[in-house]
Write an enzyme that holds these catalytic residues in place. Structure first.
Site, short mmCIF file in Angstrom:
data_model
loop_
_atom_site.label_atom_id
_atom_site.label_comp_id
_atom_site.label_asym_id
_atom_site.label_seq_id
_atom_site.Cartn_x
_atom_site.Cartn_y
_atom_site.Cartn_z
N GLY A 22 0.81 -1.23 0.00
CA GLY A 22 0.00 0.00 0.00
C GLY A 22 0.83 1.26 0.00
O GLY A 22 0.29 2.36 -0.11
N LYS A 26 8.18 2.28 -4.50
CA LYS A 26 8.51 0.90 -4.84
C LYS A 26 9.97 0.80 -5.31
O LYS A 26 10.26 1.10 -6.48
CB LYS A 26 7.62 0.39 -6.00
CG LYS A 26 6.14 0.65 -5.84
CD LYS A 26 5.49 -0.39 -4.96
CE LYS A 26 3.98 -0.17 -4.89
NZ LYS A 26 3.39 -0.71 -3.65
N HIS A 136 14.06 14.72 0.43
CA HIS A 136 13.33 15.27 1.60
C HIS A 136 14.02 14.96 2.94
O HIS A 136 13.66 15.58 3.94
CB HIS A 136 11.90 14.72 1.67
CG HIS A 136 11.05 15.08 0.49
ND1 HIS A 136 10.82 16.38 0.12
CD2 HIS A 136 10.35 14.31 -0.39
CE1 HIS A 136 10.02 16.40 -0.96
NE2 HIS A 136 9.73 15.16 -1.29
N ASP A 171 11.85 16.84 -9.71
CA ASP A 171 10.80 16.05 -9.05
C ASP A 171 9.58 16.97 -8.88
O ASP A 171 9.74 18.19 -8.71
CB ASP A 171 11.36 15.65 -7.67
CG ASP A 171 10.52 14.64 -6.93
OD1 ASP A 171 10.98 13.50 -6.78
OD2 ASP A 171 9.42 15.02 -6.45
N HIS A 173 7.86 17.33 -6.38
CA HIS A 173 7.86 17.89 -5.03
C HIS A 173 9.07 18.81 -4.83
O HIS A 173 10.10 18.65 -5.49
CB HIS A 173 7.89 16.76 -3.99
CG HIS A 173 6.70 15.86 -4.06
ND1 HIS A 173 6.63 14.78 -4.92
CD2 HIS A 173 5.52 15.89 -3.39
CE1 HIS A 173 5.46 14.17 -4.77
NE2 HIS A 173 4.76 14.83 -3.84
N ASP A 259 8.09 11.71 -10.76
CA ASP A 259 6.68 11.95 -10.45
C ASP A 259 6.18 13.21 -11.14
O ASP A 259 5.01 13.58 -11.02
CB ASP A 259 6.43 12.02 -8.93
CG ASP A 259 7.40 12.94 -8.22
OD1 ASP A 259 8.20 13.62 -8.90
OD2 ASP A 259 7.36 13.00 -6.97
F1 V1D Z 1 -0.42 7.87 -0.42
C1 V1D Z 1 0.31 7.35 0.56
C2 V1D Z 1 0.09 6.05 0.97
C3 V1D Z 1 0.84 5.54 1.98
C4 V1D Z 1 1.80 6.32 2.58
C5 V1D Z 1 2.01 7.61 2.13
C6 V1D Z 1 1.27 8.14 1.11
C7 V1D Z 1 1.51 9.52 0.66
C8 V1D Z 1 1.10 10.13 -0.48
N1 V1D Z 1 1.58 11.40 -0.47
N2 V1D Z 1 2.23 10.41 1.33
C9 V1D Z 1 2.28 11.52 0.64
C10 V1D Z 1 3.02 12.72 1.06
N3 V1D Z 1 2.81 12.94 2.45
C11 V1D Z 1 1.90 13.81 2.95
C12 V1D Z 1 1.81 13.75 4.43
C13 V1D Z 1 0.45 13.84 4.99
N4 V1D Z 1 0.92 14.85 5.84
C14 V1D Z 1 0.65 15.19 7.09
C15 V1D Z 1 2.21 14.90 5.21
O1 V1D Z 1 1.21 14.51 2.23
C16 V1D Z 1 4.51 12.57 0.84
C17 V1D Z 1 4.92 12.64 -0.58
C18 V1D Z 1 6.39 12.33 -0.71
C19 V1D Z 1 6.92 12.58 -2.09
C20 V1D Z 1 8.33 12.10 -2.18
C21 V1D Z 1 9.07 12.47 -3.45
O2 V1D Z 1 8.36 12.09 -4.58
O3 V1D Z 1 9.29 13.84 -3.54
C22 V1D Z 1 10.40 11.76 -3.43
N5 V1D Z 1 11.46 12.22 -3.94
O4 V1D Z 1 12.49 11.37 -3.75
C23 V1D Z 1 12.04 10.32 -3.13
C24 V1D Z 1 10.71 10.53 -2.91
CA CA Z 2 11.34 19.56 -7.51
#
Ligand code: V1D
Ligand code: CA
Length: 572
Positions: A22, A26, A136, A171, A173, A259
């Site tokens: 989930g 990956k 991050h 990226d 983000h 992404d």
């Molecule tokens: F959808 C999910 C399912 C399971 C676990 C996490 C997620 C998920 C999706 N989007 N988590 C996020 C983002 N987190 C939040 C948190 C909720 N809040 C309180 C904060 O929105 C994190 C997205 C991370 C993106 C990482 C990246 O793509 O930038 C990356 N770059 O290098 C490696 C990863």
């Molecule tokens: Ca960026």
């Protein structure tokens, strides 16, 4: 286009790690990318290297000892206890304590450090580590699927050789962990292109431009949903050209988070594979040594297609690549077309629709113009020592470093025992310098969308004397990077070590002002020389005490200390 020497870093094990069912991240995507790279016959055209895994000591060049040690120890079973119920180190669902998380980090970080070493030694023109780009991760905390910031470790490696490094992040983000680390220096320029507005991590406005000496050296390009190839290039190319002009980097690190591709599960841009790769082609054309790193990317087959194609771009063979995919493991994933392509979709480009793209572009170019006319980086005129800091300090022989460490540790303990009555500690001060409490006050950073990445200036360094208390823990040798025990009754040793052991750890070895070598560094140099001389003839406790006292008097504060260093940026 002329050929480039390319080094490709890959560890066969990387695809086997799992963030858990989930979770969108990956690690298998690196294996699928590799299978494509191999099936296209690219492995024969570059140096393919399985990098050495990053040691905890090397991780601690950026991260705190305490955090690295936590990552080494944590398991799914112990996570609750070790994170104090999810309030330290790992917060929320984004960064699970999955099985062998530390090994995974050591592969990712080992690849980026090795990539930087190859670039710095000029043995290749382009290094690739698709397992890296974890932008991050913070000094003492995991964030946004990233635990160890391989990018910062790679940049620190490059800075041993090069005066200026440009970091570019495509990226979807914001590249907050890299921006934050180098926010106060003019030796690293960071430029992040990202979606901004109700989107993780919530930072990266155009007002966030760096601080102090680093003012103007952080650039942010906040974008809206649906940006297409054409619109993206209309801002990427002029902005990067201007940076190349103004900053004249000696090396570039390009984070190729995938992404930002159309159809990504978490991203919201509309770039095709060719549009994304155009950034790689553009950087390659600049003829500056360059590292390509991975990053985000959650539609695995598109990530693999794009990074494989970008590997071809690095090699300059993209024109010869068959758009029909070759047979490979995972071939069936790529149906129904089995093509090397990521097409755009029909989402609307909000950046063009409301005219914000033009405004963002002209603000970015204006900011760069101010940098050009205001103050060009003075460091430009200066030379950087070609050897590593430890080599410069004469600590290049591992065996002798180990001996020196051991001897220093033994003698320091002995000296402390002799003079324990002199070493007053404030037992009532239970705000331990070893504690992360002070930065836990940085919980504001964990809020989903903070408005600024400027570190809290109200946090001040604690007086040196407070470090005399405590600590039953392992400390890392500043000479060798290896760990040794400090018993809790050796608080005085902690104090003494604050003066002596920390000498070679100071990262501020090159001054970016016009003066050239840092005066402080020359003092450090001399002090190190004296310590080294003394240890050549096995000094007695009195001599050790005198040396320690002397180094303390010249004000060599313990810059190294992991958990008391409140400033999030690295000191250069
Ligand atoms: F959808 C999910 C399912 C399971 C676990 C996490 C997620 C998920 C999706 N989007 N988590 C996020 C983002 N987190 C939040 C948190 C909720 N809040 C309180 C904060 O929105 C994190 C997205 C991370 C993106 C990482 C990246 O793509 O930038 C990356 N770059 O290098 C490696 C990863
Ligand atoms: Ca960026």
């Amino acid at each position: 286009m002329s050929k480039r020497k390319v080094a490709y870093f890959y560890d066969n094990d990387v695809g086997a790690y799992s963030y858990g069912l989930g979770h969108p991240m990956k690690p298998l995507r690196m294996r699928v990318t590799h299978e494509l790279v191999m099936a296209y016959g690219m492995l024969d055209k570059m140096h393919v290297i399985r990098p050495k895994r990053c040691s905890p000591e090397a991780m601690a060049r950026f991260h705190t000892d305490e955090y690295v040690q936590f990552l080494q120890t944590v398991t799914p079973e112990t996570v609750d206890k070790l994170t104090h119920h999810g309030t330290r180190f790992l917060v929320g669902e984004d960064n699970p304590a999955f099985d062998s998380v530390f090994e995974f980090c050591s592969i990712s970080a080992g690849g980026s450090i090795a990539a930087a070493e190859r670039i710095a030694s000029s043995s290749v023109d382009i290094s690739i580590n698709w397992a890296g780009g974890l932008h991050h991760a913070k000094k003492r905390e995991a964030s946004g699927f990233c635990y160890i910031n391989d990018i910062n470790l790679g940049i620190l490696e490059l800075l041993r050789t090069y005066p200026r490094v440009l970091y570019i992040d495509i990226d979807c983000h914001h590249g907050d962990g890299v921006e934050e680390a180098f926010y106060t220096t003019d030796r690293v320029m960071t430029a992040s292109f990202h979606k901004f507005g109700e989107y993780f991590p919530g930072t990266g406005t155009q007002e966030d431009r760096g601080r102090g000496k680093g003012k103007g050296y952080s650039l942010n390009v906040p974008l809206k949903d649906g940006i297409t190839d054409e619109a993206f290039q209309s801002i990427f190319e002029p902005v990067i050209s201007k940076i190349m002009d103004v900053f004249q980097p000696s090396a570039v690190v390009l984070q190729c988070g995938a992404d930002s591709l159309a159809g990504d599960k978490l991203g919201c841009f509309n770039l095709t594979m060719h549009g994304h790769a155009k950034c790689v082609q553009f950087i390659r054309q600049q003829n500056v040594p360059c590292i390509l790193l991975g990053g985000g990317g959650y539609t695995v087959k598109n990530v693999a297609r794009t990074w494989a194609y970008e590997t071809a771009c690095a090699l300059g063979i993209e024109k010869d690549i068959d758009p029909n995919l070759p047979w490979m493991d995972y071939f069936e994933w790529f149906g129904p077309r089995y093509r090397l392509e990521v097409p755009e979709n029909n989402m609307e480009d909000m950046n063009v629709k409301d005219g914000s793209l033009d405004r963002i572009r002209s603000t970015a170019l204006q900011q760069l113009q101010e940098l050009a006319t205001g103050c060009a980086p003075s460091i430009q005129l200066q030379d950087v020592p070609r050897e590593t800091l430890s080599k410069h300090l004469g600590f290049e022989n591992q065996q002798s470093k180990d001996d020196l460490d051991r001897t220093l540790a033994q003698h320091s303990r002995y000296v402390y025992n002799l003079q324990d009555s002199d070493t007053t500690t404030d037992e009532s001060d239970n705000e331990s310098w070893d504690s992360d409490e002070s930065t836990s006050s940085n919980h504001w950073r964990r809020g989903p969308y903070r408005s600024s990445s400027i570190p809290d200036s109200s946090i001040t360094r604690k007086p040196f004397e407070l470090r005399a208390t405590q600590i039953a823990k392992k400390r890392m040798s500043l000479l060798t990077g290896q760990y040794f025990d400090i018993l809790s009754n050796e608080g005085g040793f902690a104090l003494l070590s604050g003066a002596s052991f920390c000498i070679p750890s100071r990262r501020r070895f090159f001054r970016s002002g016009e003066e050239g070598w840092d005066d402080e560094f020359n003092i450090v140099d001399e002090a190190v020389e004296r310590v080294r001389d003394a240890f050549r003839h096995q000094p007695g406790p009195e001599e050790i005490a005198r040396l320690l006292d002397e180094t303390r008097r010249i004000g060599l504060d313990a810059d190294y200390g992991d958990d008391d260093d409140e400033v999030m940026s690295v000191e250069l």
